[in-house]
Enzyme design. Structure first.
Site, PDB file in Angstrom:
ATOM      1  N   TYR A  87     -16.020  -3.474   8.308  1.00 56.59           N
ATOM      2  CA  TYR A  87     -14.585  -3.232   8.032  1.00 56.59           C
ATOM      3  C   TYR A  87     -13.881  -3.346   9.791  1.00 56.59           C
ATOM      4  CZ  TYR A  87     -10.812   0.270   8.423  1.00 56.59           C
ATOM      5  OH  TYR A  87      -9.584   1.266   8.317  1.00 56.59           O
TER       6      TYR A  87
ATOM      7  N   SER B 177      -7.293  -0.388  13.436  1.00 53.80           N
ATOM      8  CA  SER B 177      -7.898   1.316  13.343  1.00 53.80           C
ATOM      9  C   SER B 177      -8.624   1.130  14.697  1.00 53.80           C
ATOM     10  CB  SER B 177      -8.946   1.257  12.305  1.00 53.80           C
ATOM     11  OG  SER B 177      -9.825   2.445  12.580  1.00 53.80           O
ATOM     12  N   THR B 178      -8.741   2.291  15.153  1.00 54.50           N
ATOM     13  CA  THR B 178      -9.474   2.472  16.495  1.00 54.50           C
ATOM     14  C   THR B 178     -10.868   2.136  16.649  1.00 54.50           C
ATOM     15  OG1 THR B 178      -9.761   4.807  16.271  1.00 54.50           O
ATOM     16  CG2 THR B 178      -7.927   3.920  17.438  1.00 54.50           C
TER      17      THR B 178
ATOM     18  N   HIS C   3     -12.315  10.472   4.325  1.00 54.03           N
ATOM     19  CA  HIS C   3     -12.694  10.882   5.671  1.00 54.03           C
ATOM     20  C   HIS C   3     -12.752  12.445   5.947  1.00 54.03           C
ATOM     21  CE1 HIS C   3     -10.271   6.994   6.286  1.00 54.03           C
ATOM     22  NE2 HIS C   3     -11.225   6.641   7.120  1.00 54.03           N
TER      23      HIS C   3
ATOM     24  N   GLY D 271       0.685  -1.149   0.084  1.00 60.33           N
ATOM     25  CA  GLY D 271      -0.087  -0.021  -0.083  1.00 60.33           C
ATOM     26  C   GLY D 271       0.777   1.203   0.032  1.00 60.33           C
TER      27      GLY D 271
ATOM     28  N   THR E  69      -5.549   5.966  15.514  1.00 55.99           N
ATOM     29  CA  THR E  69      -6.380   7.014  15.415  1.00 55.99           C
ATOM     30  C   THR E  69      -6.878   7.281  14.011  1.00 55.99           C
ATOM     31  OG1 THR E  69      -7.427   8.648  16.671  1.00 55.99           O
ATOM     32  CG2 THR E  69      -5.358   8.964  15.997  1.00 55.99           C
TER      33      THR E  69
HETATM   34  N1  LIG Z   1      -6.790   6.906   6.960  1.00 58.46           N
HETATM   35  C1  LIG Z   1      -7.186   6.592   8.269  1.00 58.46           C
HETATM   36  O1  LIG Z   1      -7.794   7.586   8.821  1.00 58.46           O
HETATM   37  C2  LIG Z   1      -6.735   5.484   8.864  1.00 58.46           C
HETATM   38  C3  LIG Z   1      -6.341   4.208   8.364  1.00 58.46           C
HETATM   39  N2  LIG Z   1      -6.011   3.100   9.041  1.00 58.46           N
HETATM   40  C4  LIG Z   1      -5.562   1.913   8.254  1.00 58.46           C
HETATM   41  O2  LIG Z   1      -4.225   2.222   7.919  1.00 58.46           O
HETATM   42  C5  LIG Z   1      -3.986   1.330   6.545  1.00 58.46           C
HETATM   43  C6  LIG Z   1      -3.768   2.454   5.099  1.00 58.46           C
HETATM   44  O3  LIG Z   1      -4.783   3.421   5.186  1.00 58.46           O
HETATM   45  P1  LIG Z   1      -4.607   4.476   4.202  1.00 58.46           P
HETATM   46  O4  LIG Z   1      -3.196   4.670   3.831  1.00 58.46           O
HETATM   47  O5  LIG Z   1      -5.353   5.560   4.902  1.00 58.46           O
HETATM   48  O6  LIG Z   1      -5.484   3.939   2.949  1.00 58.46           O
HETATM   49  P2  LIG Z   1      -5.330   4.747   1.490  1.00 58.46           P
HETATM   50  O7  LIG Z   1      -6.581   4.050   0.695  1.00 58.46           O
HETATM   51  O8  LIG Z   1      -4.870   5.880   1.546  1.00 58.46           O
HETATM   52  O9  LIG Z   1      -4.093   3.447   0.752  1.00 58.46           O
HETATM   53  C7  LIG Z   1      -4.392   2.054   0.724  1.00 58.46           C
HETATM   54  C8  LIG Z   1      -3.510   1.665  -0.238  1.00 58.46           C
HETATM   55  O10 LIG Z   1      -3.829   0.080  -0.058  1.00 58.46           O
HETATM   56  C9  LIG Z   1      -3.656  -0.278  -1.490  1.00 58.46           C
HETATM   57  N3  LIG Z   1      -4.778  -1.267  -1.934  1.00 58.46           N
HETATM   58  C10 LIG Z   1      -5.933  -1.304  -1.661  1.00 58.46           C
HETATM   59  N4  LIG Z   1      -6.660  -2.304  -2.152  1.00 58.46           N
HETATM   60  C11 LIG Z   1      -5.639  -3.267  -2.866  1.00 58.46           C
HETATM   61  C12 LIG Z   1      -5.595  -4.307  -3.619  1.00 58.46           C
HETATM   62  N5  LIG Z   1      -6.805  -5.132  -3.860  1.00 58.46           N
HETATM   63  N6  LIG Z   1      -4.306  -4.754  -3.940  1.00 58.46           N
HETATM   64  C13 LIG Z   1      -3.206  -4.131  -3.775  1.00 58.46           C
HETATM   65  N7  LIG Z   1      -3.146  -3.054  -3.028  1.00 58.46           N
HETATM   66  C14 LIG Z   1      -4.324  -2.514  -2.434  1.00 58.46           C
HETATM   67  C15 LIG Z   1      -3.865   0.647  -2.465  1.00 58.46           C
HETATM   68  O11 LIG Z   1      -2.875   0.710  -3.498  1.00 58.46           O
HETATM   69  P3  LIG Z   1      -2.915   1.438  -4.877  1.00 58.46           P
HETATM   70  O12 LIG Z   1      -2.476   2.923  -4.608  1.00 58.46           O
HETATM   71  O13 LIG Z   1      -1.774   0.866  -5.755  1.00 58.46           O
HETATM   72  O14 LIG Z   1      -4.154   1.339  -5.622  1.00 58.46           O
HETATM   73  C16 LIG Z   1      -3.731   1.966  -1.486  1.00 58.46           C
HETATM   74  O15 LIG Z   1      -2.482   2.667  -1.719  1.00 58.46           O
HETATM   75  C17 LIG Z   1      -5.105   0.584   6.593  1.00 58.46           C
HETATM   76  O16 LIG Z   1      -4.906  -0.769   7.200  1.00 58.46           O
HETATM   77  C18 LIG Z   1      -6.125   1.337   7.361  1.00 58.46           C
HETATM   78  O17 LIG Z   1      -7.244   0.572   7.833  1.00 58.46           O
HETATM   79  C19 LIG Z   1      -6.168   3.099  10.430  1.00 58.46           C
HETATM   80  C20 LIG Z   1      -6.842   4.068  10.990  1.00 58.46           C
HETATM   81  C21 LIG Z   1      -7.207   5.228  10.397  1.00 58.46           C
HETATM   82  C1  LIG Z   2     -11.013   6.133  10.676  1.00 53.66           C
HETATM   83  C2  LIG Z   2     -12.164   5.693  10.789  1.00 53.66           C
HETATM   84  O1  LIG Z   2     -13.208   6.372   9.795  1.00 53.66           O
HETATM   85  C3  LIG Z   2     -14.465   6.206   9.830  1.00 53.66           C
HETATM   86  O2  LIG Z   2     -15.073   6.551  10.876  1.00 53.66           O
HETATM   87  P1  LIG Z   2     -15.290   8.026  11.066  1.00 53.66           P
HETATM   88  O3  LIG Z   2     -14.371   8.639  12.145  1.00 53.66           O
HETATM   89  O4  LIG Z   2     -16.861   7.923  11.700  1.00 53.66           O
HETATM   90  O5  LIG Z   2     -15.101   8.686   9.917  1.00 53.66           O
HETATM   91  P2  LIG Z   2     -15.091  10.042   9.016  1.00 53.66           P
HETATM   92  O6  LIG Z   2     -13.909  10.505   8.917  1.00 53.66           O
HETATM   93  O7  LIG Z   2     -15.828   9.743   7.402  1.00 53.66           O
HETATM   94  O8  LIG Z   2     -16.261  10.803   9.804  1.00 53.66           O
HETATM   95  C4  LIG Z   2     -16.074  11.494  10.997  1.00 53.66           C
HETATM   96  C5  LIG Z   2     -17.073  12.430  11.316  1.00 53.66           C
HETATM   97  O9  LIG Z   2     -17.087  13.641  10.693  1.00 53.66           O
HETATM   98  C6  LIG Z   2     -18.423  13.730  10.304  1.00 53.66           C
HETATM   99  N1  LIG Z   2     -18.220  14.428   8.638  1.00 53.66           N
HETATM  100  C7  LIG Z   2     -18.611  15.894   8.770  1.00 53.66           C
HETATM  101  N2  LIG Z   2     -18.359  16.123   7.485  1.00 53.66           N
HETATM  102  C8  LIG Z   2     -18.046  15.281   6.875  1.00 53.66           C
HETATM  103  C9  LIG Z   2     -17.519  15.326   5.483  1.00 53.66           C
HETATM  104  O10 LIG Z   2     -17.626  15.859   4.487  1.00 53.66           O
HETATM  105  N3  LIG Z   2     -17.200  13.728   5.282  1.00 53.66           N
HETATM  106  C10 LIG Z   2     -16.747  12.760   5.989  1.00 53.66           C
HETATM  107  N4  LIG Z   2     -16.059  11.663   5.772  1.00 53.66           N
HETATM  108  N5  LIG Z   2     -17.346  12.800   7.325  1.00 53.66           N
HETATM  109  C11 LIG Z   2     -17.625  14.163   7.653  1.00 53.66           C
HETATM  110  C12 LIG Z   2     -18.970  12.371  10.278  1.00 53.66           C
HETATM  111  O11 LIG Z   2     -20.492  12.492   9.957  1.00 53.66           O
HETATM  112  C13 LIG Z   2     -18.732  11.663  11.213  1.00 53.66           C
HETATM  113  O12 LIG Z   2     -19.448  12.134  12.481  1.00 53.66           O
HETATM  114  C14 LIG Z   2     -14.478   4.648   9.557  1.00 53.66           C
HETATM  115  O13 LIG Z   2     -15.551   4.151   8.778  1.00 53.66           O
HETATM  116  C15 LIG Z   2     -13.274   3.728   9.697  1.00 53.66           C
HETATM  117  O14 LIG Z   2     -12.797   3.759   8.331  1.00 53.66           O
HETATM  118  C16 LIG Z   2     -12.447   4.314  10.608  1.00 53.66           C
HETATM  119  O15 LIG Z   2     -11.601   3.307  10.912  1.00 53.66           O
END
Ligand SMILES: NC(=O)C1=CN([C@@H]2O[C@H](COP(=O)(O)OP(=O)(O)OC[C@H]3O[C@@H](n4cnc5c(N)ncnc54)[C@H](OP(=O)(O)O)[C@@H]3O)[C@@H](O)[C@H]2O)C=CC1
Ligand SMILES: C[C@H]1O[C@H](OP(=O)(O)OP(=O)(O)OC[C@H]2O[C@@H](n3cnc4c(=O)[nH]c(N)nc43)[C@H](O)[C@@H]2O)[C@@H](O)[C@@H](O)C1=O
Length: 313
Positions: free
Chosen positions: A137, A108-109, A180, A11, A165
């Site tokens: 998820y 993830s949290t 997000h 990733g 987080t």
């Molecule tokens: N974003 C957040 O707020 C949070 C994220 N996490 C965790 O951190 C980790 C990374 O998340 P994040 O960086 O945000 O996610 P992104 O969506 O930014 O990146 C995910 C990556 O996974 C790769 N990927 C997805 N599906 C496939 C597949 N079928 N085969 C190969 N590669 C794949 C993609 O590759 P490509 O670009 O090449 O398509 C992409 O670069 C995850 O485990 C997530 O659950 C945990 C908490 C919060």
């Molecule tokens: C990291 C975590 O992220 C996800 O959980 P979440 O924290 O609820 O995610 P969120 O960032 O999308 O929203 C946070 C809050 O924000 C509000 N909100 C306002 N305005 C927008 C808006 O414009 N977009 C989004 N997405 N949310 C919005 C929204 O309604 C909510 O109250 C998991 O599904 C799961 O993926 C996970 O692990």
């Protein structure tokens, strides 16, 4: 990890994986391997096994996953549970079969119960019902934790699990349907400012509270854990402070320089009321976050401005 150890970053183009890659490159690690999803679909077991047999990585950062915000999770629950189970099962098992030294699984949290006591401690896992908008998820992530722990117990492997987080930073997803909250609001405020729109729509009531960690801080923590932690028990990664969605929107609006109003769309879900992690464990191990929310939003916004044609497609 020795500087010439072979390290696979699954990733590497995503928010987290790209930050880990930058971090490892900066620290002088020289043997890094990675593939895009079009080169290697991690849901395909045979392809994953072939890749591990060919490359024989020694360390694995498992940062590939199907990831999205509250509405994406709520709309495509089957995709979220299927893709995540497939990706993590394939990588963890191929890691075992090829005898890698160590793996870091990113959870993830959202694995914690919807009404867990705050701040949420590692021991709160599996003590109550989950938040329904992302339960599939979260179940996949809990399965990943249990898979790492089970392999460690039965096969003597060293697979560790970190629970970050909510994250934000460079290479985030800025698509308004699937992203997000933080990148979504950054884009919404920017576009409202550019178009002179009188208001920005924020989903939900604005009362839920979230904690936000910059991706470079997370990458720092991941490399720290890979080098300093060997236990099967999960480790929270966060900053230890949270803000309401209303406060977040006001902060982003101020940084972007938007002077209009905020409107709350209460037809959209709020999700978990509060999600703040207890960071006593990782702080005790010797790691602490260093980028404040204000500084992180400024850095992420600068990145967004420089890359917005790509980021906001
Ligand atoms: N974003 C957040 O707020 C949070 C994220 N996490 C965790 O951190 C980790 C990374 O998340 P994040 O960086 O945000 O996610 P992104 O969506 O930014 O990146 C995910 C990556 O996974 C790769 N990927 C997805 N599906 C496939 C597949 N079928 N085969 C190969 N590669 C794949 C993609 O590759 P490509 O670009 O090449 O398509 C992409 O670069 C995850 O485990 C997530 O659950 C945990 C908490 C919060
Ligand atoms: C990291 C975590 O992220 C996800 O959980 P979440 O924290 O609820 O995610 P969120 O960032 O999308 O929203 C946070 C809050 O924000 C509000 N909100 C306002 N305005 C927008 C808006 O414009 N977009 C989004 N997405 N949310 C919005 C929204 O309604 C909510 O109250 C998991 O599904 C799961 O993926 C996970 O692990």
């Amino acid at each position: 990890m020795n500087k010439d150890a072979k390290i696979y970053i699954a990733g590497h183009r995503g928010l987290v994986g790209s930050a880990i890659l930058r971090r490892l490159e900066r620290e002088g690690y020289t043997s890094l391997v990675y593939r895009t999803s079009s080169e290697l679909d991690l849901r395909n077991q045979q392809e994953v096994e072939r890749f591990f047999e060919q490359e024989k990585p020694e360390y694995v950062f498992l940062a590939a996953a199907k990831v999205g915000g509250i509405v994406a999770n709520n709309t495509y629950p089957a995709d979220f549970i299927r893709d995540n189970l497939m990706i993590q099962n394939n990588i963890i098992d191929a890691s075992y079969r090829t005898g890698i030294k160590k793996l870091l699984f990113l959870g993830s949290t959202c694995i914690y119960p919807k009404f867990a006591p705050q701040p949420m401690k590692e021991e709160h896992l599996l003590t109550g019902i989950l938040e329904p908008t992302n339960e599939p998820y979260a179940i996949a992530k809990i399965a990943g934790i249990k898979m790492c722990q089970s392999y460690n117990r039965q096969y003597g492997t060293k697979y560790i699990s970190a629970m970050p987080t909510n994250l934000y930073g460079e290479n985030d997803n800025f698509d308004l349907q699937s992203s997000h909250v933080l990148p979504a609001l950054m884009r919404k405020f920017y576009e409202a400012k550019e178009s002179g729109s009188p208001y920005v729509e924020v989903w939900g009531t604005g009362t839920p509270k979230r904690e936000f960690l910059y991706s470079d801080d997370l990458a720092d923590a991941c490399v720290f854990l890979m080098n300093n932690y060997e236990d099967s028990e999960i480790v929270n990664i966060g900053v230890g402070e949270d803000v309401s969605i209303r406060e977040l929107a006001e902060t982003i609006g101020r940084i972007v320089g938007y002077t209009g109003n905020i409107r709350f769309d209460e037809t959209k879900p709020d999700g978990t009321p509060r999600k703040l992690v207890d960071v006593t464990k990782i702080n005790g191990l010797g790691w602490k976050a260093s980028i404040s929310l204000e500084e992180g939003i400024r850095r992420a916004y600068n990145w967004f401005l420089e890359n917005k044609i790509v980021a906001a497609k």
